[in-house]
Motif scaffolding. Structure first.
Motif, mmCIF file in Angstrom:
data_model
loop_
_atom_site.group_PDB
_atom_site.id
_atom_site.type_symbol
_atom_site.label_atom_id
_atom_site.label_comp_id
_atom_site.label_asym_id
_atom_site.label_seq_id
_atom_site.Cartn_x
_atom_site.Cartn_y
_atom_site.Cartn_z
ATOM 1 N N PRO B 164 7.892 -2.375 -9.311
ATOM 2 C CA PRO B 164 9.025 -3.158 -8.939
ATOM 3 C C PRO B 164 9.777 -2.482 -8.611
ATOM 4 C CG PRO B 164 8.502 -3.342 -10.900
ATOM 5 C CD PRO B 164 7.083 -2.670 -10.414
ATOM 6 N N GLY B 165 9.797 -1.041 -9.012
ATOM 7 C CA GLY B 165 10.739 -0.072 -7.731
ATOM 8 C C GLY B 165 10.368 0.508 -7.432
ATOM 9 N N THR B 166 9.122 0.534 -7.095
ATOM 10 C CA THR B 166 8.774 1.420 -5.079
ATOM 11 C C THR B 166 8.886 0.838 -4.166
ATOM 12 O OG1 THR B 166 6.979 1.354 -6.223
ATOM 13 C CG2 THR B 166 7.774 3.101 -7.376
ATOM 14 N N LEU B 167 7.767 -0.356 -4.660
ATOM 15 C CA LEU B 167 7.206 -0.494 -3.292
ATOM 16 C C LEU B 167 8.406 -2.078 -3.094
ATOM 17 C CD1 LEU B 167 3.140 0.094 -2.781
ATOM 18 C CD2 LEU B 167 5.123 1.321 -1.746
ATOM 19 N N GLY B 168 9.045 -2.815 -3.435
ATOM 20 C CA GLY B 168 9.527 -4.165 -3.333
ATOM 21 C C GLY B 168 9.787 -5.250 -4.593
ATOM 22 N N SER B 169 11.011 -6.294 -4.194
ATOM 23 C CA SER B 169 11.300 -6.960 -5.163
ATOM 24 C C SER B 169 10.950 -8.475 -4.884
ATOM 25 C CB SER B 169 11.997 -6.492 -5.513
ATOM 26 O OG SER B 169 13.259 -6.739 -4.581
ATOM 27 N N ASP B 195 14.042 -11.229 1.960
ATOM 28 C CA ASP B 195 13.380 -9.947 0.464
ATOM 29 C C ASP B 195 14.822 -8.670 1.064
ATOM 30 O OD1 ASP B 195 12.354 -8.123 -1.293
ATOM 31 O OD2 ASP B 195 9.271 -9.069 -0.011
ATOM 32 N N ILE B 196 14.097 -7.825 -0.165
ATOM 33 C CA ILE B 196 15.127 -6.219 -0.699
ATOM 34 C C ILE B 196 13.685 -5.714 -0.134
ATOM 35 C CG2 ILE B 196 16.918 -5.005 -1.926
ATOM 36 C CD1 ILE B 196 17.908 -7.333 -0.735
ATOM 37 N N LEU B 197 14.119 -4.808 0.771
ATOM 38 C CA LEU B 197 13.001 -2.905 0.347
ATOM 39 C C LEU B 197 13.229 -2.304 -0.679
ATOM 40 C CD1 LEU B 197 12.168 -3.194 4.689
ATOM 41 C CD2 LEU B 197 10.934 -4.247 2.513
ATOM 42 N N PRO B 198 12.477 -1.281 -0.675
ATOM 43 C CA PRO B 198 12.563 0.131 -1.248
ATOM 44 C C PRO B 198 13.452 0.688 -0.393
ATOM 45 C CG PRO B 198 9.817 0.180 -0.864
ATOM 46 C CD PRO B 198 10.730 -1.277 -0.194
ATOM 47 N N GLU B 199 14.138 1.073 -0.369
ATOM 48 C CA GLU B 199 14.746 2.380 0.652
ATOM 49 C C GLU B 199 14.123 2.806 1.482
ATOM 50 O OE1 GLU B 199 18.149 4.364 -2.360
ATOM 51 O OE2 GLU B 199 17.647 6.352 -0.048
ATOM 52 N N PHE B 200 13.078 3.773 0.684
ATOM 53 C CA PHE B 200 12.105 4.451 1.755
ATOM 54 C C PHE B 200 11.983 3.249 2.970
ATOM 55 C CE2 PHE B 200 7.770 3.956 2.420
ATOM 56 C CZ PHE B 200 7.115 3.054 0.584
ATOM 57 N N LEU B 201 11.425 2.364 3.106
ATOM 58 C CA LEU B 201 11.502 1.406 4.081
ATOM 59 C C LEU B 201 12.566 0.840 4.783
ATOM 60 C CD1 LEU B 201 8.606 -1.299 3.014
ATOM 61 C CD2 LEU B 201 7.847 0.637 4.873
ATOM 62 N N TYR B 202 13.265 0.748 4.674
ATOM 63 C CA TYR B 202 14.542 0.957 5.160
ATOM 64 C C TYR B 202 14.844 2.145 6.324
ATOM 65 C CZ TYR B 202 16.208 -2.774 2.661
ATOM 66 O OH TYR B 202 16.489 -4.404 2.000
ATOM 67 N N GLU B 282 6.231 10.827 5.766
ATOM 68 C CA GLU B 282 6.838 10.013 5.180
ATOM 69 C C GLU B 282 6.952 8.764 4.223
ATOM 70 O OE1 GLU B 282 11.131 12.241 7.431
ATOM 71 O OE2 GLU B 282 11.312 10.112 7.049
ATOM 72 N N PHE B 283 6.980 7.834 5.434
ATOM 73 C CA PHE B 283 5.516 7.060 4.620
ATOM 74 C C PHE B 283 4.432 6.717 4.077
ATOM 75 C CE2 PHE B 283 5.257 1.850 6.812
ATOM 76 C CZ PHE B 283 5.235 1.510 5.521
ATOM 77 N N VAL B 284 3.826 7.194 4.134
ATOM 78 C CA VAL B 284 2.586 7.568 4.116
ATOM 79 C C VAL B 284 2.787 8.410 2.027
ATOM 80 C CG1 VAL B 284 1.639 9.692 4.364
ATOM 81 C CG2 VAL B 284 0.178 7.672 4.204
ATOM 82 N N SER B 285 3.144 9.507 2.594
ATOM 83 C CA SER B 285 4.229 10.182 1.416
ATOM 84 C C SER B 285 4.810 8.118 0.316
ATOM 85 C CB SER B 285 4.974 10.993 1.690
ATOM 86 O OG SER B 285 4.433 11.539 2.107
ATOM 87 N N GLY B 286 5.486 7.867 1.235
ATOM 88 C CA GLY B 286 6.344 6.837 -0.318
ATOM 89 C C GLY B 286 5.198 6.159 -0.458
ATOM 90 N N LEU B 287 4.385 5.614 0.304
ATOM 91 C CA LEU B 287 3.070 4.790 -0.752
ATOM 92 C C LEU B 287 1.941 5.583 -1.837
ATOM 93 C CD1 LEU B 287 2.304 3.668 2.406
ATOM 94 C CD2 LEU B 287 3.233 2.116 1.290
ATOM 95 N N GLN B 288 1.502 7.012 -1.410
ATOM 96 C CA GLN B 288 1.028 8.020 -1.956
ATOM 97 C C GLN B 288 0.963 7.424 -3.606
ATOM 98 O OE1 GLN B 288 -0.146 11.672 -0.908
ATOM 99 N NE2 GLN B 288 -1.550 11.682 -2.287
ATOM 100 N N ARG B 289 2.305 7.667 -3.777
ATOM 101 C CA ARG B 289 3.171 7.643 -5.224
ATOM 102 C C ARG B 289 2.999 6.593 -6.130
ATOM 103 N NH1 ARG B 289 6.845 10.753 -8.268
ATOM 104 N NH2 ARG B 289 7.194 12.257 -6.244
ATOM 105 N N PRO B 290 3.298 5.166 -5.668
ATOM 106 C CA PRO B 290 3.009 3.914 -6.107
ATOM 107 C C PRO B 290 1.731 4.029 -6.065
ATOM 108 C CG PRO B 290 4.122 3.481 -3.993
ATOM 109 C CD PRO B 290 4.322 5.178 -4.528
ATOM 110 N N PHE B 291 0.992 4.364 -5.386
ATOM 111 C CA PHE B 291 -0.660 4.016 -5.490
ATOM 112 C C PHE B 291 -1.403 4.634 -6.389
ATOM 113 C CE2 PHE B 291 -1.654 3.017 -0.373
ATOM 114 C CZ PHE B 291 -0.008 1.874 -0.563
#
Lengths: 350, 350, 350
Positions: B164-169, B195-202, B282-291
């Motif tokens: 919920p806090g990292t990849l989407g709501s 939908d509302i995206l996580p900030e890094f996706l905007y 940046e995108f893949v780093s944004g994914l790595q944390r929640p993964f």
């Protein structure tokens, strides 16, 4: 895995068991307690109290034996209960005792038929007798089957590949090797000509660093895994009698199927005095580094690759240098098979 | 667990195997050595020397192949022994070699019948071809069965609850989903509206932070566990063609029954130049944390709950969102069953 | 190992499960979720979501129950699914619920036939009722079978050997002991005369440090491993009624065959006010150190020595002090055997 039972296994260096030591050591999957009785004689008992199975080594030495840490039963060196704080001594309050002999600076344990435990069967390591030699002693724990250790020592061609920077650069192709068997003893001899030694060995042998030498390492193996190495060198082309030779000892006992105890040493005659002691310590320290950082990781990686498989079931490709190791394995396998046959015959007769 | 054999498994990112790399990687319970030969071509061998079972990756690259760390046998990329320092090369001195192909920035391994190893069977990941895209690459090790990973990607409704806090709501109830199968390829598509995206996706998609968007993630699955995601968004109500879409790749290979290798990436066209590369990273780093911190703990907890049980034997309750994952599992199960049938037929004929 | 099923097991201290707690605890090899519903009533569910087997304790409390962390299914305290974010609630979306009772400051779980779960069967620990006593509570995790813990408490002669510097120096030979059985409850009583206490116990009992005392510890055992100790002392020769006595509680539940949960406490009457609370905390802290550093290592060493063997198969030698422990083991073994017989009879009838 079936272990050979009627043979002397190394259990410890003599100095590992001091006057107040209760040494807990698992040998052939059995927990053994080693301690010295009031007379200083080493005794070996099962480390498991027959009352509540507490490990006796967590207790303490008392007059006449050891006291269990949990409810205070006391046992003497023969495993008999000599005191029960709660009253009479129950007949069944006995722990298994093992024949044990202190000889050649080592404590030897017999895990087979006690009636056959003859100290004369211990291989000759008189090179380590305290009155004769200073013995620089080391111990390592290895996460690999003990026979892999025999393989390692019996084929020293690995020095070139596993220890290039630490123990030698001897060209394998140039080595003169021979294997011989006398009774159940196997000899694996190896000489390299014009070899360059690691620096600490030149110092050991009082030779100019970098001098090409003839280098020999003659290994004697006895079951289960007791090896004496005559390791020496001399300026290339000169007779061995002009060179310097050390007795180096490698001894292995299975802790479990996949872990082993490893004792090794370098000896110098007591006639050399303090210098001999110091040089033996330097030599053994020179060995300990490559043993720890080069041999052990290799042996443990081999063990991981072998896993639960039987060694021969994996059909190892045999090379010329394997002759000694294979001979030793065959002797050991035959001794174990003979024991099994004897047991079957006895069972059949009964 | 039975693995599918006649299929291409990902073994590594291309860049994981450099000119001097000896990469040790266990795949489907088998220890594999990956390295590049003198021509730079990736080769794959069993990592176990046939002499004393030493792991070859502990050795070193030599001209024409690799040298075993223990006694110096050398093997070429086809697994043939090319040098024995102790003399002639024994006929049996061969290590198993695997068909291997470098394609789409990946190294693919074939662990089945070599005669059937056709590179044309590799699923199309040309989105990762170096001449076409900058590929931001990551690797994770997961203590869970690889099919649980397929389940995870094929039902992205978990984003709402696990991320919920990292990849989407994204509200699960509002999602428009569809599942389709073409041959053995399964498609699982999902779109959320407003939908509302996580900030890094905007930032990735150059949209104002907080703007309600239509968001789609269309997944393509091929056996064993190779997934291509078309992930994009556009201001709510606008056509997809006005939006920004990324190719995101998820690839899994079993290490063992309960552990997996996990490669994932984000691609941008090389035409975007340095900026595309930077944004993909940046995108893949944004994914790595929640993964790492949200998916992996969940997958490992699932695996711990499942233990040694067969997945279907636990009778999982199926929800609407499972359609894609279940379709993929059915395809995989059928492919494995077909291989077993073929093997039985062949055994019967022989 | 077969566990007794139709008996109340301790699952937690009441305070371990707060209003927002989702407590994950493995009991008898089963993962259990403990939480309080909207009314504050403790509920116990299987911790495994029936959808994808995610552990529910990783989720969160919601109105009416708990929400699965992975895909958002919600379950109430009876294990019924009350919300599926993906649509209708599938009939099979149910998790197992366990009868659970909060009583005597503890949460008790019933892991057998729910129809037989009668709260009146919980042994009387009203000494820990919050309205009656201040209860100083502790929890330990033990890597040993829970019945070894019963053995430990039922034969306190070990205090002399395992706890000489911490819990007492009581001469075992001087102890007056008795064992009694009423129904399935076993009593093991022990008194030492002219005993010297550890310092913290003199302070607890407001006696001059060093004063010889008569010391009693009377243990009551109920299956599976719930023990209440009346522990007191008085100046030697004086009647017990002049002394000070505490209720000390020891409770064990198997986590697995070889690991256990251990709750213990010391109680003082609420009438003692703040001082009683403080003294109970001091007392329980005085116990925690020897329990952690003396008992646990011993129990874990025993467990390691026993390994996978059945306790009785090792033929433990029995001493006088074992009478209580053996009686408790016999009761427990019979209760388990009776359950097995009932199950066989039922299976036969069906």
């Amino acid at each position: 895995m079936t272990y050979l039972r009627n043979v002397w296994y190394v259990a410890a260096w003599d100095k590992e068991v001091g006057a107040d030591t209760l040494l807990n050591r698992t040998l052939l999957d059995e927990p053994v307690l080693l301690f010295r009785d009031d007379a200083g004689t080493v005794q070996a008992l099962s480390n498991r109290c027959p009352h509540r199975f507490a490990p006796l080594h967590m207790g303490r030495k008392v007059e006449g034996g050891v006291q269990c840490p949990y409810h205070g039963l006391q046992f003497n060196g023969q495993g008999q209960c000599i005191h029960n704080p709660q009253g009479n001594i129950p007949k069944a309050a006995v722990v298994k005792s093992y024949p044990v002999v202190e000889k050649h600076s080592l404590i030897w344990l017999w895990m087979g038929d006690a009636a056959r435990a003859d100290a004369a069967l211990i291989p000759d390591f008189s090179c380590m007798d305290p009155e004769r030699s200073y013995v620089a002693k080391r111990y390592l724990h290895v996460k690999a089957n003990y026979v892999l250790e025999t393989d390692n020592i019996m084929d020293l061609s690995h020095i070139q590949f596993l220890h290039p920077g630490t123990l030698g650069s001897g060209a394998v192709a140039d080595a003169i090797t021979s294997v011989e068997q006398k009774g159940n003893t196997v000899y694996s001899n190896r000489q390299t000509v014009g070899d360059i030694l690691p620096e600490f060995l030149y110092k050991q042998r009082r030779l100019p660093v970098g001098l090409p030498v003839d280098r020999w390492i003659d290994v004697r193996w006895d079951a289960p895994a007791s090896m004496l190495l005559k390791a020496g060198s001399v300026a290339t082309g000169r007779p061995r009698s002009e060179g310097v030779e050390n007795d180096v000892v490698h001894l292995f006992t299975p802790e479990t199927e996949k872990t082993s105890h490893y004792w090794f040493s370098v000896c110098n005659p007591v006639s050399m005095g303090e210098e001999g002691a110091q040089r033996a310590e330097e030599f053994v320290s020179g060995l300990q580094r490559p043993f720890t950082h080069e041999d052990l990781p290799m042996l443990e990686a081999q063990q991981a690759m072998i896993g639960d498989a039987d060694f021969w079931s994996l059909k190892p490709v045999l090379l010329a240098g394997d002759a000694g190791a294979v001979r030793a394995r065959r002797v050991l396998d035959k001794l174990i098979a003979d024991e099994r046959k004897d047991a079957e015959t006895a069972a059949h007769a009964a």
